[in-house]
Design a protein around this motif. Sequence first.
Motif, short mmCIF file in Angstrom:
data_model
loop_
_atom_site.label_atom_id
_atom_site.label_comp_id
_atom_site.label_asym_id
_atom_site.label_seq_id
_atom_site.Cartn_x
_atom_site.Cartn_y
_atom_site.Cartn_z
N ARG A 73 2.87 6.42 -2.54
CA ARG A 73 3.34 5.25 -3.31
C ARG A 73 3.36 3.98 -2.45
O ARG A 73 3.37 2.88 -2.96
CB ARG A 73 4.73 5.54 -3.87
N PHE A 74 3.40 4.15 -1.12
CA PHE A 74 3.51 3.03 -0.20
C PHE A 74 2.33 3.00 0.75
O PHE A 74 1.89 4.04 1.23
CB PHE A 74 4.81 3.13 0.61
N TYR A 75 1.86 1.81 1.05
CA TYR A 75 0.76 1.64 1.99
C TYR A 75 1.22 2.07 3.39
O TYR A 75 2.37 1.89 3.76
CB TYR A 75 0.31 0.17 2.00
N ASP A 76 0.30 2.63 4.16
CA ASP A 76 0.58 3.03 5.54
C ASP A 76 0.14 1.90 6.47
O ASP A 76 -1.05 1.65 6.60
CB ASP A 76 -0.16 4.33 5.86
N PHE A 77 1.07 1.23 7.10
CA PHE A 77 0.79 0.07 7.95
C PHE A 77 0.54 0.45 9.41
O PHE A 77 0.48 -0.42 10.27
CB PHE A 77 1.95 -0.94 7.86
N GLU A 78 0.39 1.73 9.69
CA GLU A 78 0.25 2.23 11.06
C GLU A 78 -0.83 1.50 11.84
O GLU A 78 -0.63 1.14 13.00
CB GLU A 78 -0.06 3.73 11.04
N ASP A 79 -1.99 1.27 11.23
CA ASP A 79 -3.12 0.67 11.95
C ASP A 79 -3.12 -0.85 11.96
O ASP A 79 -4.02 -1.45 12.54
CB ASP A 79 -4.44 1.18 11.37
N ILE A 80 -2.13 -1.46 11.33
CA ILE A 80 -2.09 -2.93 11.31
C ILE A 80 -0.71 -3.44 11.70
O ILE A 80 -0.11 -4.27 11.02
CB ILE A 80 -2.53 -3.52 9.95
N GLY A 81 -0.20 -2.92 12.80
CA GLY A 81 1.07 -3.42 13.32
C GLY A 81 2.18 -2.40 13.36
O GLY A 81 3.22 -2.63 13.98
N GLY A 82 2.01 -1.28 12.70
CA GLY A 82 3.04 -0.23 12.73
C GLY A 82 3.68 -0.01 11.38
O GLY A 82 3.73 -0.89 10.53
N ASP A 83 4.19 1.20 11.19
CA ASP A 83 4.75 1.61 9.90
C ASP A 83 6.25 1.86 9.97
O ASP A 83 6.85 2.29 9.00
CB ASP A 83 4.03 2.89 9.43
N CYS A 84 6.88 1.56 11.11
CA CYS A 84 8.28 1.97 11.28
C CYS A 84 9.22 1.33 10.26
O CYS A 84 10.01 2.03 9.63
CB CYS A 84 8.76 1.73 12.71
N THR A 85 9.15 0.04 10.08
CA THR A 85 10.11 -0.62 9.20
C THR A 85 9.78 -0.37 7.73
O THR A 85 10.68 -0.25 6.90
CB THR A 85 10.21 -2.12 9.53
N ASN A 86 8.50 -0.21 7.40
CA ASN A 86 8.11 0.20 6.05
C ASN A 86 8.75 1.54 5.71
O ASN A 86 9.34 1.72 4.64
CB ASN A 86 6.58 0.27 5.97
#
Length: 176
Positions: free
Chosen positions: A33-46
Amino acid sequence: MHKGDDDMLIEIGYDRRAAVRYALDWAFARNPRFYDFEDIGGDCTNYISQCLYAGCGVMNYSQENGWYYINSDNRSPSWTGVNFLREFLLSNLGEGVYAEVSPLSELRRGDIIQLINEEGRFYHTVIVSAIFSPAEPRNIFVCAHSNDARNRRLSTYNYADTMGFHILGARKYFNV
């Protein structure tokens, strides 16, 4: 929900169990349901925002200083940004979760910790998944994305300082 003339802001609480259950379930996976931001700055706060949302079930759609996720291109800075999430949690007077700064010794499961590097920059957000007494870094366990972790000891992270956030509750507008 958007505030209308007949709406009243009420306390709905924060379900710590639901937040931690979500954290544990998705620590090594990604909710589609949520985009994975791992490769564009990190996914921690998402990921932490997803955990908080699991604990309150309401977002804040304010364009000025809200906390929401509709899609990867339509989200608030506080949903994915370490500093913006901190600002939201500490200043939110509207819908969604809100918090106060708290020493690590007073945190509970479902609370949030942000890590600070040597330069004083906040760089990572984690959620408390377990605490053993006394509540100190070696007895606090967390879940995180970006270097995915499930029940990892806080003391195993490399940081200069921390800031703990005790989630006080959540609010939602209801039509009266």
